[in-house]
Write an enzyme that holds these catalytic residues in place. Structure first.
Site, PDB file in Angstrom:
ATOM      1  N   THR A  80       0.814  -1.220   0.000  1.00  0.00           N
ATOM      2  CA  THR A  80       0.000   0.000   0.000  1.00  0.00           C
ATOM      3  C   THR A  80       0.844   1.265   0.000  1.00  0.00           C
ATOM      4  O   THR A  80       0.477   2.269  -0.613  1.00  0.00           O
ATOM      5  CB  THR A  80      -0.913   0.006   1.253  1.00  0.00           C
ATOM      6  N   SER A 104       1.404  -7.690  -1.322  1.00  0.00           N
ATOM      7  CA  SER A 104       2.129  -8.741  -0.586  1.00  0.00           C
ATOM      8  C   SER A 104       1.386 -10.072  -0.577  1.00  0.00           C
ATOM      9  O   SER A 104       1.955 -11.094  -0.191  1.00  0.00           O
ATOM     10  CB  SER A 104       2.484  -8.292   0.822  1.00  0.00           C
ATOM     11  N   SER A 105       0.133 -10.091  -1.028  1.00  0.00           N
ATOM     12  CA  SER A 105      -0.565 -11.375  -1.181  1.00  0.00           C
ATOM     13  C   SER A 105       0.157 -12.261  -2.190  1.00  0.00           C
ATOM     14  O   SER A 105       0.002 -13.481  -2.181  1.00  0.00           O
ATOM     15  CB  SER A 105      -1.993 -11.165  -1.681  1.00  0.00           C
ATOM     16  N   THR A 150       1.460  -4.817   3.985  1.00  0.00           N
ATOM     17  CA  THR A 150       1.255  -5.224   5.379  1.00  0.00           C
ATOM     18  C   THR A 150       0.659  -6.632   5.505  1.00  0.00           C
ATOM     19  O   THR A 150       0.860  -7.297   6.518  1.00  0.00           O
ATOM     20  CB  THR A 150       0.323  -4.235   6.108  1.00  0.00           C
ATOM     21  N   ASP A 151      -0.070  -7.089   4.465  1.00  0.00           N
ATOM     22  CA  ASP A 151      -0.825  -8.331   4.614  1.00  0.00           C
ATOM     23  C   ASP A 151       0.049  -9.529   4.979  1.00  0.00           C
ATOM     24  O   ASP A 151      -0.334 -10.361   5.800  1.00  0.00           O
ATOM     25  CB  ASP A 151      -1.634  -8.645   3.342  1.00  0.00           C
TER      26      ASP A 151
HETATM   27  N1  ASP Z   1      -2.777  -5.544   0.210  1.00  0.00           N
HETATM   28  C1  ASP Z   1      -1.704  -4.694   0.672  1.00  0.00           C
HETATM   29  C2  ASP Z   1      -0.426  -5.534   0.673  1.00  0.00           C
HETATM   30  O1  ASP Z   1      -0.260  -6.338   1.550  1.00  0.00           O
HETATM   31  C3  ASP Z   1      -2.004  -4.164   2.024  1.00  0.00           C
HETATM   32  C4  ASP Z   1      -0.987  -3.208   2.592  1.00  0.00           C
HETATM   33  O2  ASP Z   1       0.120  -3.047   2.129  1.00  0.00           O
HETATM   34  O3  ASP Z   1      -1.342  -2.550   3.612  1.00  0.00           O
HETATM   35  O4  ASP Z   1       0.371  -5.399  -0.222  1.00  0.00           O
END
Ligand code: ASP
Length: 333
Positions: free
Chosen positions: A12, A58-59, A89-90
């Protein structure tokens, strides 16, 4: 003057809104930073930005990206005072856990961070997370893989993502925070890893067939028996409380016996964010006979540790033994 390396992998922090939802933006991250005057403050270390391609949500991060981050840090260790890894963050807690096994005996800080709101948006939490992470990376005080988010510095292999939408998104419920950033950044020497006198080691991981199975009330365990094939090498079983599982029909016993016969390792972790797995405390842990205790490891750390131990080529017996031993701060021994 201190110099740090910022490795931007996606997430993100550098995303833009598109008609499909947030996606990694097109503008180089270094250019976005250059437009924000705070990043040229003399109080911050000098920095270089390495931008990975493709940038990922990051998924989509896999063992390959874990290895690529580890390799980049290993190769550039002598050039910088510390490293910041910008990551979605994921799955950041998985990557932090994996890097703690990939890079052992770190002589300098490796800090993972990201944000819940992109850097280029109003109300973003990215600027503070990145600035504090840069200061920590240049501090010379940390010799481990850690995760910084919203004022908390956490041991990487103890961290978990706690919230999908709060700006205070991470914590390490089973281990003290290793530093807190208020007016000053206060490091807690008693819980920080000491600098190792051994040389830095890079151990890249292989794509191992491991899995996670979460137990829930009424689970028809026999439905899962078919996933225990000879190919599966390690399973993290998320059990209730102190390591309890349903005993009805003995189905779980069959699964564990089958895994054992196939030479797979079954590790019991707890669904509770704090506390310890203690197989044998309750009769309800009886079906776990043959499984190893994940003690107070997070599921993220247990998964990364299975990848690591299988990649080292140890025997199944050795892996079972080492799963219960503290290798790099991932559990209380
Ligand atoms: N979907 C995003 C990721 O993990 C969420 C984030 O970065 O907060 O890449």
């Amino acid at each position: 003057m201190k110099r740090i390396c910022i490795i931007y992998t996606g997430g993100t922090i550098g995303m833009e809104r598109t008609e499909n939802g947030y996606e990694p933006g097109k503008e180089p991250f270094a250019d976005i930073m250059a437009r924000i005057s705070d990043f040229s403050s003399p109080e911050l270390p000098d920095y270089d930005v390495i931008e990975f391609s493709p940038l990922l949500d990051s998924s989509d991060v896999t063992v390959n990206e874990w290895n690529k981050i580890g390799r980049t840090i290993y190769e550039k260790m002598d050039l910088y005072d510390g490293f910041v890894v910008l990551h979605g963050t994921d799955t950041m807690a998985y990557t932090a856990s994996a890097l703690s096994f990939i890079l052992q005996n770190l002589p300098k800080p490796v800090v993972l961070t990201g944000s819940q709101i992109p850097l280029c948006e109003i109300r973003s939490d990215a600027k503070d997370n990145l600035i504090s992470s840069m200061l920590i990376a240049a501090s010379g005080k940390v010799f481990e893989v850690c995760l910084y988010f919203a004022g908390k510095l956490l041991r990487g292999n103890r961290a978990i993502k706690m919230s999908a939408d709060s700006l205070i998104a991470f914590d390490s419920p089973n281990y003290p925070r290793i530093a807190e950033a208020g007016i000053d950044i206060k490091y807690r020497d008693s819980v920080l890893m000491k600098k190792s006198d051994k040389p830095l080691v890079l151990k890249e991981l292989d794509e191992e067939p491991v899995g996670v199975l979460k137990i829930f009330p009424g689970i028809q365990i026999e439905l899962f028996e078919s996933i225990i094939t000879e190919k599966l090498r390690g399973v993290v079983l998320e059990a209730f409380g102190a390591g309890n599982v349903p005993n009805y029909c003995g189905a779980l016993k069959n699964i564990i016996a089958k895994a054992h016969d196939n030479g797979a390792v079954v590790v019991a972790c707890s669904q509770c964010p704090t506390g310890n797995v203690s197989i044998g405390t309750y009769a309800a842990s009886g079906s776990l006979k043959g499984a190893v205790s994940g003690k107070n490891m997070t599921t993220e750390a247990a998964v990364a540790k299975l990848y690591y131990l299988f990649s080292c080529g140890y025997s199944v017996e050795k892996i079972k033994e080492l799963m219960e031993v503290d290798l790099c701060g991932e559990l209380d021994g």
